[in-house]
Design a protein around this motif. Structure first.
Motif, short mmCIF file in Angstrom:
data_model
loop_
_atom_site.label_atom_id
_atom_site.label_comp_id
_atom_site.label_asym_id
_atom_site.label_seq_id
_atom_site.Cartn_x
_atom_site.Cartn_y
_atom_site.Cartn_z
N TRP A 96 -8.34 4.70 6.35
CA TRP A 96 -7.38 5.78 6.50
C TRP A 96 -7.24 6.12 7.98
O TRP A 96 -8.24 6.24 8.70
CB TRP A 96 -7.83 7.04 5.74
CG TRP A 96 -7.62 6.98 4.26
CD1 TRP A 96 -8.54 6.67 3.31
CD2 TRP A 96 -6.41 7.28 3.56
NE1 TRP A 96 -7.99 6.74 2.06
CE2 TRP A 96 -6.68 7.11 2.19
CE3 TRP A 96 -5.13 7.66 3.95
CZ2 TRP A 96 -5.72 7.31 1.20
CZ3 TRP A 96 -4.16 7.86 2.98
CH2 TRP A 96 -4.46 7.69 1.63
N LEU A 125 0.86 -1.17 0.00
CA LEU A 125 0.00 0.00 0.00
C LEU A 125 0.90 1.22 0.00
O LEU A 125 1.77 1.35 0.86
CB LEU A 125 -0.91 0.02 1.23
CG LEU A 125 -1.90 -1.14 1.37
CD1 LEU A 125 -2.48 -1.17 2.77
CD2 LEU A 125 -3.02 -1.00 0.34
N GLY A 155 0.51 1.13 4.77
CA GLY A 155 1.44 1.90 3.98
C GLY A 155 2.41 2.65 4.86
O GLY A 155 2.33 2.61 6.10
N CYS A 164 -4.23 6.06 -2.18
CA CYS A 164 -3.67 4.83 -1.62
C CYS A 164 -3.68 3.80 -2.73
O CYS A 164 -4.73 3.25 -3.08
CB CYS A 164 -4.48 4.36 -0.42
SG CYS A 164 -3.97 2.75 0.24
N GLU A 193 0.86 5.40 -0.10
CA GLU A 193 0.11 6.65 -0.01
C GLU A 193 0.83 7.76 -0.77
O GLU A 193 2.06 7.77 -0.87
CB GLU A 193 -0.05 7.09 1.46
CG GLU A 193 -0.72 6.07 2.36
CD GLU A 193 0.27 5.20 3.09
OE1 GLU A 193 -0.08 4.67 4.16
OE2 GLU A 193 1.42 5.04 2.60
N TYR A 250 -2.06 7.42 6.99
CA TYR A 250 -1.76 6.07 6.57
C TYR A 250 -3.01 5.40 6.01
O TYR A 250 -4.11 5.61 6.52
CB TYR A 250 -1.26 5.22 7.74
CG TYR A 250 -0.05 5.76 8.46
CD1 TYR A 250 1.23 5.36 8.08
CD2 TYR A 250 -0.19 6.65 9.50
CE1 TYR A 250 2.34 5.85 8.75
CE2 TYR A 250 0.92 7.14 10.17
CZ TYR A 250 2.18 6.73 9.79
OH TYR A 250 3.28 7.21 10.45
N CYS A 251 -2.84 4.58 4.99
CA CYS A 251 -3.91 3.70 4.58
C CYS A 251 -3.55 2.27 4.96
O CYS A 251 -2.38 1.93 5.14
CB CYS A 251 -4.21 3.80 3.07
SG CYS A 251 -2.90 3.24 1.97
N THR A 305 -7.16 1.60 -6.35
CA THR A 305 -6.76 2.77 -5.59
C THR A 305 -7.93 3.29 -4.75
O THR A 305 -9.07 3.29 -5.21
CB THR A 305 -6.27 3.89 -6.52
OG1 THR A 305 -5.14 3.42 -7.26
CG2 THR A 305 -5.86 5.12 -5.73
#
Length: 125
Positions: free
Chosen positions: A36, A4, A116, A22, A6, A95-96, A78
């Motif tokens: 998220w 992942l 990510g 993402c 970002e 962050y995702c 995405t």
């Protein structure tokens, strides 16, 4: 391999907008929820938003309702987070993450198995 990544973070003035992306690889978004999260200096990580896999149901933290919008493009693998009316308190690393099997609390970090590296958002004058 599951990844992942970002992107889209940066600096913006209060009231401005940013769109985070993402990009997922190693799996398809069709079967997973994506969340998220954000972490500000001196603060604990908090859930911001989540989009479910099958129905596309969306969840938002109270602090961002009406300002942020999560969306998903399965063809591009995405997930996006459109952030409008940004405030200084939105400053954080975002962050995702991919949900683990059996999602129970969409905004709880323990529900997610892959993360990510994050993208930084700074809202200031």
């Amino acid at each position: 391999q599951v990844q992942l990544v970002e992107s889209g973070g940066g600096s913006v003035q209060p009231g401005g907008s940013l769109r985070l992306s993402c990009a997922a690889s190693g799996f398809t978004l069709d079967y997973y929820a994506i969340g998220w999260f954000r972490q500000a200096p001196g603060k604990e990580r908090e859930g911001v938003s989540c989009i479910s896999s099958s129905d596309g149901i969306k969840y938002y933290a109270d602090s961002v309702k009406g300002r942020f919008t999560i969306s998903r493009d399965n063809a591009k693998n995405t997930v996006y987070l459109q952030m409008n009316s940004l405030r200084p308190e939105d400053t954080a690393v975002y962050y995702c993450a991919r949900s683990a099997r059996g999602l129970r609390d969409p905004l709880a970090s323990y529900e997610y198995d892959y993360w990510g590296r994050g993208t930084r958002v700074t809202v200031s004058s």
